[in-house]
Scaffold this motif. Structure first.
Motif, PDB file in Angstrom:
ATOM      1  N   PRO C   3       0.810  -1.224   0.000  1.00  0.00           N
ATOM      2  CA  PRO C   3       0.000   0.000   0.000  1.00  0.00           C
ATOM      3  C   PRO C   3       0.847   1.280   0.000  1.00  0.00           C
ATOM      4  CG  PRO C   3      -0.406  -1.320   2.007  1.00  0.00           C
ATOM      5  CD  PRO C   3       0.578  -2.072   1.191  1.00  0.00           C
ATOM      6  N   LEU C   4       2.026   1.198   0.584  1.00  0.00           N
ATOM      7  CA  LEU C   4       2.874   2.394   0.592  1.00  0.00           C
ATOM      8  C   LEU C   4       3.337   2.714  -0.837  1.00  0.00           C
ATOM      9  CD1 LEU C   4       3.901   4.485   2.574  1.00  0.00           C
ATOM     10  CD2 LEU C   4       6.034   3.215   2.777  1.00  0.00           C
ATOM     11  N   TYR C   5       3.527   1.653  -1.622  1.00  0.00           N
ATOM     12  CA  TYR C   5       3.868   1.844  -3.040  1.00  0.00           C
ATOM     13  C   TYR C   5       2.751   2.619  -3.744  1.00  0.00           C
ATOM     14  CZ  TYR C   5       4.065   0.471  -7.977  1.00  0.00           C
ATOM     15  OH  TYR C   5       4.053   0.473  -9.340  1.00  0.00           O
ATOM     16  N   LYS C   6       1.532   2.164  -3.521  1.00  0.00           N
ATOM     17  CA  LYS C   6       0.399   2.848  -4.173  1.00  0.00           C
ATOM     18  C   LYS C   6       0.268   4.282  -3.695  1.00  0.00           C
ATOM     19  CE  LYS C   6      -2.795  -0.374  -6.078  1.00  0.00           C
ATOM     20  NZ  LYS C   6      -4.222  -0.627  -6.327  1.00  0.00           N
ATOM     21  N   TYR C   7       0.497   4.470  -2.431  1.00  0.00           N
ATOM     22  CA  TYR C   7       0.378   5.820  -1.871  1.00  0.00           C
ATOM     23  C   TYR C   7       1.433   6.754  -2.476  1.00  0.00           C
ATOM     24  CZ  TYR C   7      -0.324   9.503   1.559  1.00  0.00           C
ATOM     25  OH  TYR C   7      -0.595  10.708   2.157  1.00  0.00           O
ATOM     26  N   THR C   8       2.647   6.240  -2.561  1.00  0.00           N
ATOM     27  CA  THR C   8       3.734   7.041  -3.140  1.00  0.00           C
ATOM     28  C   THR C   8       3.448   7.341  -4.608  1.00  0.00           C
ATOM     29  OG1 THR C   8       5.220   5.866  -1.640  1.00  0.00           O
ATOM     30  CG2 THR C   8       6.235   7.144  -3.391  1.00  0.00           C
TER      31      THR C   8
END
Lengths: 313, 249, 249, 313
Positions: C3-8
């Motif tokens: 999810p951090l990938y998507k957020y970034t």
């Protein structure tokens, strides 16, 4: 005019023709419905036009252009049918009904306020949107007003062709790569519910239907048409290998129909109010086109006047 | 490179790019009737492009499809006239472009019908009726604008000012045309240009439009040199084929 | 999917698409000084996009470059807010879009500077100064237009009418934001939205602009659902990478 | 004013400053040249701006944007330098010189009337066009008017950076695929001769040069600058592995210079007259931008007036 006699007349499957005497509310009902139908054809050109320049093959590009052209043609028939109802006071002519639409006073089908985001949407529009339209139009072939009924016969033929074309686009995608099939599934997911809502509110919430039915303008209820559309479409989706985006969709042996989930009516009402993805864009496109080209009409009129002067000189 | 291939390609590329441009108008025309008429013309162009691409692919002999040729070449490989890619502009300019191109195609096809290449002759024969209709449609409107009101006259004049210098490119030649001409495969581009010019002069005299006096013509048509507008046309035209290589649609 | 990938990615995609749109104006601004200022903002956006893409690529761990992420995804994989892709329109609308986005980024970066993820905190810290300048620039002009003359007031009102319904999408969430929030990796999008709204209300009260009463907001941002404008942006953005796959530039 | 003394002054390498007394024709010459130079920076943004949206990597996109931004900055310096020459009657201010350009009464460098057709053109513009500009600008660093000379120092630094960037773009292409290298070669073929013509007519056909030289505005002749540019550039092309599109280009041992073919002056004259690939497009873009944004200036003025009223109230 004897209202009961008129009802008796149309209910005996007789056609009303332009010069016949008819009740004012019958006339109004028809003008509203036919011109709205015409506007829908005209505005309905836009989501598809969004993909002409990017259509992925020459054959598809031509088919798409031809389809949109047919829609313009349908608009023409329908405006003509509406104009036969002009009695000099109700503004049934093309210019005034079109103007009313541009000013937001007359509606077009809400489905065209959805965005055409991928090439698969062009397939989905043909399959589902034209498919739903056909259900309605086949019914309307039997409507009591002659010119409208005859326009529907013409239109239905072309629409079935468009629907097959749309289905064939999706078929090609579903037989293609995983990415193509996903594109088709996404399009189905986005267009399924909006297509079902094309049939209008549930019968319980559709108070205007009765008059339409009595006048034999409408011949079947919204819910009946919607059910028939679902029943027909499910197996088509299966054949494509696509999954319907409705967990509650299941065959009901007793009813001999599919049961299905609740429609997202809140969204429907929002889009109807003007809050869809493309309401503003669609109207703005048509308004801008009218503004940009207003000089063409003026030039044509000036030219015609000069010609007349020459003839009369 | 087979010069007949290149020649066939130049015809196909013109039609494709004219069709692509014209179809931008679809749904946004001045009347419903004009929307239909112009879409019809765009459709005819695309149909002609398809036929000529098919034949070009056959001449090239590398098993390519019409879509390979239409969608998968690089900018400098397209041999269309720059007139085709020039932006639509207002309705006067759209009509003027169609008019210029129709007069050109009318003479081109009438001549190609006599080609010693049976295929080319057949394709020309197939297309000539369409082009005659385009000519009638566009010249009718051009006359209306030229004789309408002040605004429409000014618009025609401005469109002419924009577009005139691109008309010469229609008659620019691909490599080897002289040889093809000797074999009676194709008409002389110079002769076509003269015929075209005479027709324009005649029509313009009738309509009351003045022919521009400048004889400057843009260079680069038929040689893969384009206007800055062309790259953007390809971005849209080719996007799907480029983003999803090798797919069937 | 991390999810951090998507957020970034959602941060990077916003910046890329805002930068791409804004740079359309380059060479065509109202003054030379504004041309420079707006190009500068576009450059900052692209710089921020690059940094966040690099970090996203690292988080994804598939050896992709920032260019792979910027240029080679399909339409539905871009997680930007629809506001970014909405057309520039006139200068009032351009300024209004930059203003809305700057207020958003200001709160976003101020909060991200406290992130428990050191990289994100560092990237936010690196960008905050730029964004403060963008805020100053756009709010100054917005005030000028809001208090200028009738025309400029009407233009601001019209721009607001066009753009307002796309502002909500800035605060839409990618999958898994709630989890990231619990770990103090990212701020609450709801809280950001409140802060944003308060700032807008305060500024608009000063400028004399009325906040639209409609609370309808377009849906689909952060989920790969775009406006019809977006596909055309990708056609141009990706053309070279698509037409010449695997090349180094 | 003593004209001979002025000549003596500038020829002794002294700088003229804004408040100094100067001959009217010196002032006019400078206003014309500096503002033309400024217009060139501003119009020169457009061919490159044509590739921003399509730049093939983030790094290249940013470098291109930054470069174009630098050009706008150069335009600003130069307009300021020109404005220092305003004596209340010669229209040296930015607005009137810019307006003269839009109306076709003032020129900008003809090179920007060529089309930027491929990504390689962005490289060629940096390498050749900025390269040729630098030859000229390095010379102008030594020109006799202080503000102009100082502006050139600033500009030259950035231009060298741009030139290296352009060369590096081509280097990357030439080390890439065959298609990329061909793209680079095509760009060289198209830009080589136009770049050479940036130095102006041959000395024999350049009657205005003498005055410029006497006034130490120009320090070297067109042909000398052109020769130096060619001499420097040939080896750079060789290093790229590109072929110069001039069959007559050959090292002359005796002259210690390259000999080269005749320049296509007819084309040069045509483009100068307005008949280049993009003359109309460039001017129209700038005129449209001015029209579209004219309200911005008006709003800013209205705002400023209101502020003033508030202060004075």
């Amino acid at each position: 005019m004897d209202h009961d006699k008129f009802l008796e007349y149309v209910q005996a499957e007789n056609k009303v023709e332009p010069k016949d005497v008819m009740p004012e509310d019958y006339r109004k009902l028809l003008v509203r419905q036919i011109s709205q139908h015409a506007h829908s054809e005209i505005v309905g050109m836009l989501p598809e036009a969004n993909w002409i320049s990017r259509a992925p093959s020459l054959r598809r590009k031509m088919a798409l252009l031809a389809k949109i052209q047919d829609e313009a043609g349908h608009g023409l028939y329908l405006y003509s049918a509406s104009e036969t109802l002009n009695n000099g006071e109700n503004g049934a002519d093309r210019d005034s009904t079109y103007q009313a639409m541009l000013e937001g006073k007359a509606k077009y089908s809400s489905i065209f306020n959805y965005a055409a985001l991928s090439w698969a949407d062009i397939g989905a529009i043909g399959w589902l949107v034209d498919g739903a339209a056909i259900m309605n139009q086949v019914m309307l072939m039997g409507n009591s007003y002659g010119p409208y009924s005859r326009a529907m016969v013409k239109i239905c033929k072309e629409e079935s062709f468009h629907q097959r074309q749309g289905y064939e686009i999706l078929m090609t995608l579903c037989r293609g790569t995983k990415e193509q099939k996903d594109m088709a599934q996404d399009a189905l997911n986005r267009f399924w519910w909006p297509a079902l809502m094309m049939f209008g509110p549930n019968d319980a919430d559709s108070p205007n239907s009765k008059k339409s039915m009595d006048y034999r303008v409408k011949r079947e209820s919204n819910d009946d048409l919607r059910q028939r559309f679902i029943d027909v479409t499910v197996s088509q989706a299966e054949f494509l290998g696509l999954k319907m985006p409705d967990e509650n969709l299941v065959w009901n042996e007793e009813r001999q129909h599919y049961d299905f989930g609740d429609l997202p009516w809140d969204e429907f009402m929002e889009v109807l109010k003007g809050n869809g993805p493309c309401n503003k864009k669609r109207l703005k496109t048509k308004i801008d086109a009218q503004k940009e080209h207003s000089w063409v009409k003026e030039a044509a009129i000036a030219f015609a006047e000069k010609q007349e002067e020459l003839v009369n000189a | 490179m087979n010069p007949l291939y290149k020649y066939t390609l130049k015809i196909a590329d013109d039609s494709l790019i004219f069709g692509q441009r014209l179809s931008e108008l679809c749904g946004k025309g001045p009347y419903l009737e004009e929307d239909i008429a112009l879409t019809n013309i765009a459709l005819d162009y695309l149909g002609q492009a398809t036929n000529f691409y098919k034949y070009a692919a056959k001449l090239e002999g590398e098993n390519k499809t019409e879509d390979d040729l239409a969608y998968l070449r690089k900018e400098k490989e397209y041999l269309n006239a720059q007139l085709a890619e020039y932006p639509n502009g207002d309705y006067a300019q759209i009509i003027l472009k169609v008019y210029f191109y129709s007069v050109y195609l009318k003479f081109l096809y009438e001549n190609l019908m006599q080609s010693s290449d049976e295929q080319l002759a057949a394709l020309a024969e197939k297309s000539i009726k369409e082009v005659r209709y385009h000519y009638t449609h566009s010249s009718t409107w051009l006359k209306v604008f030229a004789q309408g009101n002040e605004e429409s006259k000014n618009r025609v004049a401005e469109a002419l000012e924009n577009v005139w210098e691109y008309t010469g490119g229609l008659f620019d030649e691909v490599e080897g045309e002289a040889d093809l001409e000797k074999l009676d495969l194709i008409p002389s581009s110079k002769k076509l240009h003269q015929d075209w010019k005479s027709q324009i002069e005649k029509d313009f005299a009738t309509f009351g439009i003045e022919i521009p006096t400048s004889d400057f013509m843009q260079k680069g048509s038929r040689k893969g040199i384009h206007t800055e507008y062309f790259g953007y046309i390809l971005c849209e035209l080719q996007y799907m084929q480029r983003a999803y290589p090798g797919c069937t649609w």
